[in-house]
Design a protein around this motif. Structure first.
Motif, short mmCIF file in Angstrom:
data_model
loop_
_atom_site.label_atom_id
_atom_site.label_comp_id
_atom_site.label_asym_id
_atom_site.label_seq_id
_atom_site.Cartn_x
_atom_site.Cartn_y
_atom_site.Cartn_z
N HIS A 129 54.28 53.59 43.80
CA HIS A 129 53.69 53.04 45.03
C HIS A 129 52.25 52.60 44.75
CE1 HIS A 129 57.07 54.83 47.19
NE2 HIS A 129 56.85 55.91 46.45
N GLN A 130 51.87 51.50 45.37
CA GLN A 130 50.49 51.04 45.21
C GLN A 130 49.54 52.03 45.89
OE1 GLN A 130 49.83 46.94 46.22
NE2 GLN A 130 47.64 47.02 45.76
N ASP A 131 48.41 52.28 45.23
CA ASP A 131 47.44 53.24 45.75
C ASP A 131 46.03 52.77 45.35
OD1 ASP A 131 46.40 55.51 46.94
OD2 ASP A 131 47.38 56.95 45.58
N LEU A 132 45.04 53.55 45.73
CA LEU A 132 43.65 53.24 45.39
C LEU A 132 43.06 54.36 44.55
CD1 LEU A 132 42.36 52.37 49.00
CD2 LEU A 132 43.31 50.78 47.29
N LEU A 133 42.23 53.98 43.59
CA LEU A 133 41.46 54.96 42.82
C LEU A 133 39.99 54.72 43.14
CD1 LEU A 133 41.89 57.20 40.60
CD2 LEU A 133 41.13 55.49 38.97
N VAL A 134 39.31 55.78 43.52
CA VAL A 134 37.89 55.67 43.88
C VAL A 134 37.11 56.78 43.21
CG1 VAL A 134 38.33 54.55 46.11
CG2 VAL A 134 38.28 57.05 45.98
N LYS A 135 35.77 56.70 43.29
CA LYS A 135 34.94 57.78 42.75
C LYS A 135 35.14 59.02 43.62
CE LYS A 135 31.57 55.96 39.73
NZ LYS A 135 30.37 55.12 39.86
N LYS A 136 34.95 60.17 43.01
CA LYS A 136 35.19 61.45 43.69
C LYS A 136 34.48 61.54 45.04
CE LYS A 136 37.43 65.16 42.71
NZ LYS A 136 38.44 65.52 41.73
N ALA A 141 39.06 55.77 52.20
CA ALA A 141 40.23 56.64 52.33
C ALA A 141 41.47 55.88 52.73
CB ALA A 141 39.94 57.74 53.35
N GLN A 142 41.29 54.69 53.26
CA GLN A 142 42.47 53.88 53.63
C GLN A 142 42.23 52.40 53.37
OE1 GLN A 142 43.11 55.18 57.57
NE2 GLN A 142 40.96 55.04 58.12
N ALA A 143 43.28 51.63 53.49
CA ALA A 143 43.21 50.22 53.13
C ALA A 143 42.16 49.47 53.96
CB ALA A 143 44.58 49.57 53.29
N THR A 144 42.02 49.78 55.23
CA THR A 144 41.07 49.04 56.07
C THR A 144 39.62 49.29 55.62
OG1 THR A 144 41.27 50.85 57.64
CG2 THR A 144 42.46 48.83 58.16
N ASP A 145 39.37 50.39 54.94
CA ASP A 145 38.02 50.66 54.42
C ASP A 145 37.64 49.69 53.30
OD1 ASP A 145 37.97 52.84 56.10
OD2 ASP A 145 38.56 54.27 54.55
N LYS A 164 45.71 40.44 48.60
CA LYS A 164 45.38 39.11 49.16
C LYS A 164 46.27 38.78 50.35
CE LYS A 164 45.52 37.40 44.84
NZ LYS A 164 45.41 36.56 43.65
N ASP A 165 47.57 39.12 50.24
CA ASP A 165 48.52 38.74 51.29
C ASP A 165 48.42 39.62 52.53
OD1 ASP A 165 49.46 36.88 49.58
OD2 ASP A 165 51.35 37.89 49.11
N LYS A 166 48.27 40.93 52.33
CA LYS A 166 48.38 41.77 53.51
C LYS A 166 47.49 43.02 53.55
CE LYS A 166 52.67 43.21 51.35
NZ LYS A 166 54.05 42.85 51.22
N ILE A 167 47.29 43.69 52.42
CA ILE A 167 46.65 45.02 52.51
C ILE A 167 45.17 44.93 52.89
CG2 ILE A 167 46.05 47.13 51.24
CD1 ILE A 167 48.65 46.71 49.62
N ALA A 168 44.42 44.03 52.24
CA ALA A 168 42.99 43.91 52.55
C ALA A 168 42.48 42.52 52.18
CB ALA A 168 42.19 44.99 51.81
N PRO A 169 42.91 41.50 52.92
CA PRO A 169 42.53 40.12 52.56
C PRO A 169 41.01 39.91 52.56
CG PRO A 169 44.20 40.16 54.31
CD PRO A 169 43.75 41.57 54.11
N LYS A 170 40.27 40.77 53.25
CA LYS A 170 38.82 40.57 53.31
C LYS A 170 38.07 41.37 52.26
CE LYS A 170 38.59 39.12 58.10
NZ LYS A 170 39.16 39.90 59.22
N ALA A 171 38.78 42.02 51.40
CA ALA A 171 38.10 42.73 50.30
C ALA A 171 37.62 41.69 49.29
CB ALA A 171 39.07 43.69 49.63
N GLY A 189 30.21 51.40 38.54
CA GLY A 189 29.78 51.12 39.91
C GLY A 189 29.88 49.64 40.27
N ALA A 190 30.37 48.82 39.35
CA ALA A 190 30.52 47.38 39.63
C ALA A 190 31.55 47.13 40.73
CB ALA A 190 30.91 46.64 38.35
N VAL A 191 32.53 48.01 40.84
CA VAL A 191 33.50 47.93 41.96
C VAL A 191 33.58 49.29 42.64
CG1 VAL A 191 34.86 46.08 40.91
CG2 VAL A 191 35.54 48.47 40.54
N ASP A 192 34.06 49.25 43.90
CA ASP A 192 34.16 50.48 44.70
C ASP A 192 35.53 51.14 44.58
OD1 ASP A 192 31.55 50.09 46.03
OD2 ASP A 192 32.55 48.30 46.85
N ALA A 193 36.53 50.36 44.18
CA ALA A 193 37.89 50.91 44.07
C ALA A 193 38.72 50.07 43.11
CB ALA A 193 38.56 50.93 45.45
#
Ligand code: GLU
Length: 280
Positions: A129-136, A141-145, A164-171, A189-193
């Motif tokens: 399943h697609q997920d996010l990896l972030v700094k500790k 915590a969710q896609a809208t973030d 791009k299609d649905k989870i976070a087009p404005k990222a 630190g160049a990216v947040d997730a």
């Protein structure tokens, strides 16, 4: 009369030796069209995904996809020493199969309708399943973030497309050729997730050099049904690989490979999927 007999014999000998040469050459440069013999089989995997497909410092390859591919090649008649590993990055997979660079691909390769226009799939052999990896210490915590945040994924992946299609087009999505580049960008630190399959992210997070630095958000943002890719139209190979995958599960080899490769990362995988059973 005597001369005729000699000629006939010579002709037969010539035909036999030509036949032998033909067999020998098709074996030795087999990407492979048949079973083992003395030839090689070229297999596409990832080289930079710990736990799935990783080229190690000593030049050997390790991971769940490597074990699946080794088992499948074995069932097709090839010993591990006859496998030639080829790196197939996410964006290169369809072309590598179309060109015949590899006989099959086991590289976290999700089955979907768009890809099925260009390649055929055996399997599935894993559901991720697609997920996010972030700094500790991240608050994501969710896609809208993700909207307005810097996010990294890989060109030609379902992960990038889903964002791009649905989870976070404005990222603010940055696409690299491989996930290892994304992980480096997260660390600096160049990216947040970083976003891709949980199976892949868990493998990176568990690496010694990153221990304690990252966390997975634990979101099931998509279903990623991993298939073994083969050249479009090669239904004989699809059938053979499906039989091999079924045997890998029923013999316990699938579970052994899961425990060996996902255990160290603590990745909680889904049970073995049935052949042809795609979770939408
Ligand atoms: N499984 C997804 C895909 O096939 C993401 C992982 C990858 O890029 O290999 O696109």
């Amino acid at each position: 009369m005597k001369l005729r007999k000699v000629t006939a014999f010579a002709t037969t000998a010539l035909v036999l030796s030509l036949a032998a040469t033909a067999c020998g050459s098709s074996d030795s440069n087999d990407s492979g069209s048949g079973s083992g013999g003395g030839g090689k089989i070229k297999v596409g995997i990832k080289f930079d995904q710990p736990g799935l497909g990783l080229k190690q410092p000593d030049g050997t390859y390790a991971g769940f996809d490597v074990d699946v591919a080794t088992y499948v090649a074995g069932q097709l008649g090839y010993k591990p020493s006859q496998i030639e590993w080829v790196e197939t990055k996410s964006a290169d997979r369809e072309n590598a199969l179309a060109r015949g660079d590899v006989k099959f691909i086991a590289a976290t390769y999700s089955i979907n309708d768009e890809r099925k226009q260009k390649v055929d799939f055996a399997g599935p052999y894993l559901l991720a399943h697609q997920d996010l990896l972030v700094k500790k210490d991240s608050t994501i915590a969710q896609a809208t973030d993700l909207n307005g945040k810097n996010l990294c994924s890989v060109t030609g992946s379902t992960s990038a497309q889903n964002i791009k299609d649905k989870i976070a087009p404005k990222a603010n999505l940055r696409e690299n050729a491989g996930y290892s580049e994304c992980i480096a960008a997260l660390q600096s630190g160049a990216v947040d997730a970083v976003t891709t399959d949980d199976s892949i992210l868990a493998g990176f997070a568990a690496q010694d050099k990153f221990k304690g630095q990252f966390k997975l958000a634990g979101l099931k943002l998509s279903n990623e049904n991993y298939g073994v890719g083969v050249k479009k139209g090669d239904s004989a190979t699809v059938t053979k690989i499906n039989t091999a995958l079924e045997k890998m599960v029923s013999s316990g080899a699938w579970q052994t490979a899961v425990t060996k490769n996902f255990g160290p990362a603590g990745y909680k995988n889904e049970p073995a999927p049935k052949i042809g059973d795609i979770v939408k």
